[in-house]
Scaffold this motif. Structure first.
Motif, PDB file in Angstrom:
ATOM      1  N   PHE A  53      10.631   9.319  -2.204  1.00  0.00           N
ATOM      2  CA  PHE A  53      10.147   7.936  -2.204  1.00  0.00           C
ATOM      3  C   PHE A  53      11.172   6.999  -1.572  1.00  0.00           C
ATOM      4  N   LEU A  54      12.437   7.115  -1.962  1.00  0.00           N
ATOM      5  CA  LEU A  54      13.462   6.228  -1.417  1.00  0.00           C
ATOM      6  C   LEU A  54      13.685   6.458   0.067  1.00  0.00           C
ATOM      7  N   SER A  55      13.602   7.719   0.502  1.00  0.00           N
ATOM      8  CA  SER A  55      13.748   8.022   1.919  1.00  0.00           C
ATOM      9  C   SER A  55      12.622   7.391   2.728  1.00  0.00           C
ATOM     10  N   ARG A  56      11.396   7.548   2.263  1.00  0.00           N
ATOM     11  CA  ARG A  56      10.249   6.975   2.962  1.00  0.00           C
ATOM     12  C   ARG A  56      10.266   5.451   2.897  1.00  0.00           C
ATOM     13  N   LEU A  57      10.697   4.902   1.767  1.00  0.00           N
ATOM     14  CA  LEU A  57      10.803   3.444   1.652  1.00  0.00           C
ATOM     15  C   LEU A  57      11.810   2.891   2.659  1.00  0.00           C
ATOM     16  N   ALA A  58      12.923   3.602   2.860  1.00  0.00           N
ATOM     17  CA  ALA A  58      13.920   3.157   3.844  1.00  0.00           C
ATOM     18  C   ALA A  58      13.302   3.038   5.231  1.00  0.00           C
ATOM     19  N   SER A  59      12.397   3.952   5.565  1.00  0.00           N
ATOM     20  CA  SER A  59      11.715   3.866   6.859  1.00  0.00           C
ATOM     21  C   SER A  59      10.786   2.665   6.911  1.00  0.00           C
ATOM     22  N   VAL A  60      10.074   2.404   5.807  1.00  0.00           N
ATOM     23  CA  VAL A  60       9.120   1.292   5.783  1.00  0.00           C
ATOM     24  C   VAL A  60       9.833  -0.052   5.923  1.00  0.00           C
ATOM     25  N   ILE A  61      11.002  -0.209   5.286  1.00  0.00           N
ATOM     26  CA  ILE A  61      11.714  -1.479   5.359  1.00  0.00           C
ATOM     27  C   ILE A  61      12.699  -1.529   6.529  1.00  0.00           C
ATOM     28  N   GLY A  62      12.744  -0.461   7.317  1.00  0.00           N
ATOM     29  CA  GLY A  62      13.472  -0.497   8.580  1.00  0.00           C
ATOM     30  C   GLY A  62      14.947  -0.203   8.516  1.00  0.00           C
ATOM     31  N   ARG A  77       0.827  -1.214   0.000  1.00  0.00           N
ATOM     32  CA  ARG A  77       0.000   0.000   0.000  1.00  0.00           C
ATOM     33  C   ARG A  77       0.858   1.261   0.000  1.00  0.00           C
ATOM     34  N   PHE A  78       2.014   1.203   0.649  1.00  0.00           N
ATOM     35  CA  PHE A  78       2.940   2.341   0.585  1.00  0.00           C
ATOM     36  C   PHE A  78       3.360   2.605  -0.859  1.00  0.00           C
ATOM     37  N   ILE A  79       3.722   1.546  -1.578  1.00  0.00           N
ATOM     38  CA  ILE A  79       4.143   1.706  -2.970  1.00  0.00           C
ATOM     39  C   ILE A  79       2.979   2.192  -3.823  1.00  0.00           C
ATOM     40  N   ALA A  80       1.803   1.602  -3.648  1.00  0.00           N
ATOM     41  CA  ALA A  80       0.627   2.013  -4.425  1.00  0.00           C
ATOM     42  C   ALA A  80       0.287   3.471  -4.171  1.00  0.00           C
ATOM     43  N   ASP A  81       0.385   3.919  -2.933  1.00  0.00           N
ATOM     44  CA  ASP A  81       0.118   5.329  -2.620  1.00  0.00           C
ATOM     45  C   ASP A  81       1.141   6.233  -3.299  1.00  0.00           C
ATOM     46  N   GLY A  82       2.412   5.819  -3.308  1.00  0.00           N
ATOM     47  CA  GLY A  82       3.445   6.606  -3.982  1.00  0.00           C
ATOM     48  C   GLY A  82       3.200   6.706  -5.475  1.00  0.00           C
ATOM     49  N   ILE A  83       2.747   5.618  -6.084  1.00  0.00           N
ATOM     50  CA  ILE A  83       2.433   5.634  -7.515  1.00  0.00           C
ATOM     51  C   ILE A  83       1.319   6.635  -7.802  1.00  0.00           C
ATOM     52  N   ALA A  84       0.305   6.639  -6.945  1.00  0.00           N
ATOM     53  CA  ALA A  84      -0.812   7.577  -7.130  1.00  0.00           C
ATOM     54  C   ALA A  84      -0.332   9.022  -7.032  1.00  0.00           C
TER      55      ALA A  84
END
Length: 241
Positions: free
Chosen positions: A140-149, A116-123
């Protein structure tokens, strides 16, 4: 077993004269691979259009235990991405993000929060005005780093410290290895932690600064999660941003 899946398309590669292989990230089963038609007919062309990088689709998949590559049917779009597919900068960002995700997303159990994080970013990417696209991939990459820890604790930062990428922490003096940001570069790390899609356009960066920050993020990912060296889409993105 037939199963309805919700997919984020990542990349399609040629397998043989009859089939391509689609790599996708599914809401229900995580990373998956599918055989899709490589023909030149109308149906195959429609499928390729539906499965462009970062497309979101629903399909019926034939899941057979022990197989790594599955088949799919009744594919339909669940998000119309006119903005991404009709704009060269958005398209370049989408190709880059999809290639990064192809490296980062691993085989394993499903992760609905990450999907859902990725889908929201695509939107967000699809609807952003062109004037606000420049920092999207960094955000996107900064926020993804937080999501994957893997995003570092930025609470210990104070001005003048350097960021040790290998240890993922700030230091008062540079480490003995070369994987660190200078004191000036390290000021960007806390800012990355506060970046979001609503405010990212307010961070005014030159092209050189943007590329330097992106290089640092890719190096950090490569150290802590998955190698992001040799990305084919990176040079295209650099030429446009």
């Amino acid at each position: 077993m037939k199963q309805t899946l919700h997919l984020i398309a990542l990349r399609t590669i040629r397998h043989n004269e009859r089939h391509n292989i689609l790599t996708a990230f599914s809401l229900e089963s995580g990373r998956m691979a599918f055989a899709v038609s490589a023909g030149t007919g109308r149906a195959a062309s429609r499928m390729r259009a539906l499965l462009m990088p970062l497309s979101l689709v629903e399909c019926e998949a034939d899941i057979k235990p022990g197989r790594d590559i599955h088949t799919m049917a009744n594919i339909r779009s669940i998000a119309t991405l006119h903005g991404i597919h009709s704009h060269p900068v958005r398209s370049a960002i989408a190709l880059f993000v999809a290639e990064v995700l192809g490296c980062v997303l691993r085989d394993g159990p499903p992760d609905s929060m990450l999907w859902r994080f990725i889908a929201d970013g695509i939107a967000v990417l699809d609807r952003l005005p062109p004037s606000r696209l420049a920092n999207f991939h960094i955000c996107f990459l900064s926020r993804l780093a937080s999501v994957i820890g893997i995003f570092p604790d930025i609470g210990s930062y104070s001005d003048g410290m350097v960021f040790d990428m290998a240890d993922g922490r700030f230091r008062m003096t540079p480490p003995l290895h070369p994987h660190f940001f200078s004191a000036a570069e390290s000021r960007a790390v806390p800012m990355l932690g506060r970046l979001n899609y609503r405010t990212m356009h307010l961070w005014r960066l030159s092209r050189d600064q943007r590329q330097s920050i992106l290089d640092g993020i890719l190096e950090y990912y490569s150290i802590h999660y998955a190698s992001l060296t040799g990305l084919k889409s990176l040079e295209v993105l650099r030429s446009l941003m």
